[in-house]
Motif scaffolding. Structure first.
Motif, PDB file in Angstrom:
ATOM      1  N   ALA A 106       1.474   5.381   0.993  1.00  0.00           N
ATOM      2  CA  ALA A 106       1.038   6.434   1.903  1.00  0.00           C
ATOM      3  C   ALA A 106       1.865   7.699   1.678  1.00  0.00           C
ATOM      4  O   ALA A 106       2.740   7.993   2.453  1.00  0.00           O
ATOM      5  CB  ALA A 106       1.159   5.955   3.354  1.00  0.00           C
TER       6      ALA A 106
ATOM      7  N   VAL B  19       4.244  -0.884   3.536  1.00  0.00           N
ATOM      8  CA  VAL B  19       3.689   0.456   3.305  1.00  0.00           C
ATOM      9  C   VAL B  19       4.783   1.343   2.712  1.00  0.00           C
ATOM     10  O   VAL B  19       5.836   1.528   3.322  1.00  0.00           O
ATOM     11  CB  VAL B  19       3.159   1.073   4.609  1.00  0.00           C
ATOM     12  CG1 VAL B  19       2.751   2.524   4.385  1.00  0.00           C
ATOM     13  CG2 VAL B  19       1.978   0.268   5.139  1.00  0.00           C
TER      14      VAL B  19
ATOM     15  N   TRP C 276      -1.788   4.864   8.808  1.00  0.00           N
ATOM     16  CA  TRP C 276      -0.930   4.416   7.699  1.00  0.00           C
ATOM     17  C   TRP C 276       0.430   3.896   8.156  1.00  0.00           C
ATOM     18  O   TRP C 276       1.191   3.390   7.352  1.00  0.00           O
ATOM     19  CB  TRP C 276      -0.687   5.589   6.740  1.00  0.00           C
ATOM     20  CG  TRP C 276      -0.052   6.740   7.444  1.00  0.00           C
ATOM     21  CD1 TRP C 276      -0.703   7.706   8.153  1.00  0.00           C
ATOM     22  CD2 TRP C 276       1.332   7.006   7.578  1.00  0.00           C
ATOM     23  NE1 TRP C 276       0.206   8.564   8.731  1.00  0.00           N
ATOM     24  CE2 TRP C 276       1.465   8.150   8.380  1.00  0.00           C
ATOM     25  CE3 TRP C 276       2.493   6.388   7.098  1.00  0.00           C
ATOM     26  CZ2 TRP C 276       2.699   8.693   8.730  1.00  0.00           C
ATOM     27  CZ3 TRP C 276       3.728   6.927   7.438  1.00  0.00           C
ATOM     28  CH2 TRP C 276       3.816   8.075   8.242  1.00  0.00           C
TER      29      TRP C 276
ATOM     30  N   ILE D 254      -4.858   1.787   4.262  1.00  0.00           N
ATOM     31  CA  ILE D 254      -3.832   0.940   4.892  1.00  0.00           C
ATOM     32  C   ILE D 254      -4.438  -0.004   5.934  1.00  0.00           C
ATOM     33  O   ILE D 254      -4.076  -1.187   5.990  1.00  0.00           O
ATOM     34  CB  ILE D 254      -2.729   1.830   5.525  1.00  0.00           C
ATOM     35  CG1 ILE D 254      -2.082   2.736   4.459  1.00  0.00           C
ATOM     36  CG2 ILE D 254      -1.686   0.985   6.235  1.00  0.00           C
ATOM     37  CD1 ILE D 254      -1.411   2.012   3.307  1.00  0.00           C
ATOM     38  N   THR D 255      -5.374   0.501   6.758  1.00  0.00           N
ATOM     39  CA  THR D 255      -5.984  -0.350   7.782  1.00  0.00           C
ATOM     40  C   THR D 255      -6.650  -1.570   7.143  1.00  0.00           C
ATOM     41  O   THR D 255      -6.462  -2.707   7.594  1.00  0.00           O
ATOM     42  CB  THR D 255      -7.045   0.434   8.581  1.00  0.00           C
ATOM     43  OG1 THR D 255      -6.423   1.625   9.069  1.00  0.00           O
ATOM     44  CG2 THR D 255      -7.590  -0.367   9.738  1.00  0.00           C
TER      45      THR D 255
ATOM     46  N   VAL E 138       0.712  -4.408   9.171  1.00  0.00           N
ATOM     47  CA  VAL E 138       1.867  -3.816   8.470  1.00  0.00           C
ATOM     48  C   VAL E 138       3.141  -4.501   8.951  1.00  0.00           C
ATOM     49  O   VAL E 138       3.375  -4.601  10.160  1.00  0.00           O
ATOM     50  CB  VAL E 138       1.958  -2.296   8.739  1.00  0.00           C
ATOM     51  CG1 VAL E 138       3.257  -1.723   8.175  1.00  0.00           C
ATOM     52  CG2 VAL E 138       0.751  -1.579   8.152  1.00  0.00           C
TER      53      VAL E 138
ATOM     54  N   ASP F 231      -3.546   5.111   0.405  1.00  0.00           N
ATOM     55  CA  ASP F 231      -4.364   3.901   0.242  1.00  0.00           C
ATOM     56  C   ASP F 231      -5.015   3.524   1.577  1.00  0.00           C
ATOM     57  O   ASP F 231      -4.556   3.958   2.639  1.00  0.00           O
ATOM     58  CB  ASP F 231      -3.465   2.736  -0.238  1.00  0.00           C
ATOM     59  CG  ASP F 231      -3.092   2.875  -1.709  1.00  0.00           C
ATOM     60  OD1 ASP F 231      -3.856   3.525  -2.450  1.00  0.00           O
ATOM     61  OD2 ASP F 231      -2.041   2.345  -2.104  1.00  0.00           O
TER      62      ASP F 231
ATOM     63  N   GLY G 275       0.859  -1.188   0.000  1.00  0.00           N
ATOM     64  CA  GLY G 275       0.000   0.000   0.000  1.00  0.00           C
ATOM     65  C   GLY G 275       0.890   1.231   0.000  1.00  0.00           C
ATOM     66  O   GLY G 275       2.028   1.173   0.459  1.00  0.00           O
TER      67      GLY G 275
ATOM     68  N   LEU H 175       7.953  -0.780   6.240  1.00  0.00           N
ATOM     69  CA  LEU H 175       7.622   0.579   5.800  1.00  0.00           C
ATOM     70  C   LEU H 175       8.884   1.255   5.291  1.00  0.00           C
ATOM     71  O   LEU H 175       9.961   1.116   5.880  1.00  0.00           O
ATOM     72  CB  LEU H 175       7.037   1.356   6.995  1.00  0.00           C
ATOM     73  CG  LEU H 175       6.583   2.807   6.776  1.00  0.00           C
ATOM     74  CD1 LEU H 175       5.363   3.119   7.649  1.00  0.00           C
ATOM     75  CD2 LEU H 175       7.685   3.821   7.074  1.00  0.00           C
TER      76      LEU H 175
END
Ligand SMILES: *Cc1c(COP(=O)(O)O)cnc(C)c1O
Length: 473
Positions: A179, A206, A225, A190-191, A232, A188, A177, A235
């Motif tokens: 962010a 992410v 996010w 994210i959750t 997640v 997007d 996703g 990142l």
């Protein structure tokens, strides 16, 4: 042919430095605020301090952390500050990399190795991401032999959850996703993607490369996010974008320390010694690390908040202006200070060309045709000038619209030619077009027209390959 003669003797330093200044003259004049990509500029004072930081570590090499404990401690602290900022859990870890691309390559590499251990039945690992995700994901798949599954986006340009879920198979190892995503600046869901990841037992990356140093500092930002979102697992965030560090600084962070271990590369049989390396680079510039460390501490939360406020306010002003002009429209509801806009009345690339003649640089996007703007604090001062030039250029482009009908006819003719001409001849024609493209493409609308024409034939790829080849001569 280029001059290939290697300099026989050294030249005077003074001469060379002067040449450097001269060569810079044709470059993008980002300090003026007339460019909307490539350079993220806050203010001159910050840059002055950061240049000193860079120079202090100009020669140092972060390849061997035990030789330069200074760099090692700074890398660790940069990662820790970022884990704090992005709300990682107790076990979260990370590494510094040279940029968003390297961070994303590492996220996919570690996912691949992790799957080898935890999902050994998978022979052809797949990665799922939306059409709006950065091409670094395609690049990573290409480099590491992963299969990309690219899914549709919603009308508001966010990732489509159903499409993502439909794409999941028993071979899926990672879902992605953004962010936010770069083209339209929207975050997007994210959750919800996190829930998908949990439900299907997938890793979830992410991409906060462009948003990482903006979203945490927006007042009352409501979307979730970061690393605290359930599901997640990794990142990426670039300090060299809205973190305002010099180029060569990003982080890749993991909620699970085992993932970072699978990121590392180790080779023990080399006569030169045991070799271990956390990410792609071997030799690693100390300056980039020193600057990243310095800028985070120089600005702190309050400093970033101030800069982000300024960028967000300026971005709102630009967007209202664009939306107030008949025929122009900002796409979607951008979550931060990057966005794109297009036109339902004229060729937006013609507008880009006209604006470029006035010194404004906006990147051209496709599907839909659009111009992209990344707003930094430096753009506050150019709003009035931008408005004036934009209005003038629009008048011109609208007047031309009639003329462009003729251009349309020519394009159609070209399309016809393609069907008629033998492959070789068409190739020659293509080369001709290439010859006519300026590398500093002030008039690129023509090239985009051609690319539109070739779409889906595999020839676009050739065209770009040749173009890159030509620019590197
Ligand atoms: C810039 C960017 C990247 C790639 O980062 P580089 O530093 O250019 O390698 C990846 N994702 C997003 C959303 C970006 O904006």
């Amino acid at each position: 042919m280029n001059n290939r003669e290697f300099p026989a003797v050294g030249e005077a330093a003074e001469n060379l430095l002067k040449q450097l200044e001269d060569r810079k003259k044709d470059d993008l004049q980002w300090q003026s605020g007339k460019a909307f990509s490539y350079v993220y500029f806050a203010d001159g004072m910050i840059t002055q301090t950061l240049k000193k930081a860079y120079t202090l570590f100009f020669s140092e090499n972060a390849l061997n952390p035990s030789a330069f404990p200074s760099l090692r401690s700074m890398e660790i602290e940069v990662v820790d500050r970022c884990l704090g900022l992005f709300e990682g859990g107790e076990d979260s870890v990370g590494s510094m990399t040279s940029g968003g691309t390297e961070s994303i390559l590492m996220a996919l590499k570690s996912a691949k190795e992790y799957a080898k251990i935890h999902k050994p039945h998978i022979e052809k690992p797949q990665v799922i991401f939306s059409l709006s995700a950065h091409p670094a994901f395609n690049k990573a798949c290409d480099y590491f032999g992963l299969e990309p599954k690219i899914t549709a986006i919603n009308d508001d340009y966010t990732a489509n959850l159903e499409a993502l879920e439909c794409a999941i198979t028993e071979n899926t190892i990672l879902i992605v996703g953004s962010a936010p995503s770069y083209p339209q600046g929207v975050v997007d869901p994210i959750t919800e993607i996190g829930q998908l990841a949990i439900k299907h037992n997938l890793l979830f990356h992410v991409d906060a490369c462009v948003g990482g140093f903006v979203l945490p500092f927006i007042q009352n930002f409501e979307k979730q996010w970061n690393l605290s979102v359930p599901g997640v697992t990794s990142l990426s965030a670039d300090i060299h974008k809205y973190g305002f560090a010099s180029k060569g600084a990003s982080v890749i962070l993991y909620n699970n320390p085992d993932l970072r271990k699978t990121q590392f590369y180790v080779y023990t049989d080399w006569p030169g010694g045991m070799y271990g390396s956390p990410a792609i680079l071997g030799t690693k510039p100390g300056g980039a690390i020193a600057v990243a460390w310095t800028v985070l501490h120089l600005l702190g939360r309050s400093g970033y908040e101030k800069l982000v406020n300024r960028s967000m306010e300026t971005s709102r002003k630009f967007r209202s202006l664009i939306n107030s002009i008949e025929g122009l429209q900002v796409f979607g509801q951008p979550d931060m200070c990057i966005y794109s806009f297009g036109s339902d009345q004229f060729d937006i690339y013609d507008l880009a060309d006209e604006m470029h003649m006035q010194g404004w640089l906006m990147d051209r996007q496709q599907n839909p045709p659009a111009l992209h703007m990344s707003i930094s604090p430096v753009h506050a001062k150019v709003f009035e000038e931008f408005e004036k030039d934009l209005r003038t250029c629009i008048q011109k482009v609208k007047r031309w619209n009639v003329a462009s009908l003729k251009k349309q006819a020519q394009l159609t003719a070209k399309r016809g030619l393609k069907k008629l001409l033998p492959e070789k001849m068409y190739k020659r024609l293509q080369d001709k077009v290439l010859e006519n493209i300026d590398v500093d493409n002030k008039r690129s609308a023509a090239m985009y027209g051609l690319i539109g024409d070739l779409k889906g034939t595999g020839e676009t790829e050739d065209l770009i390959r040749n173009f890159l080849d030509k620019t590197m001569k």
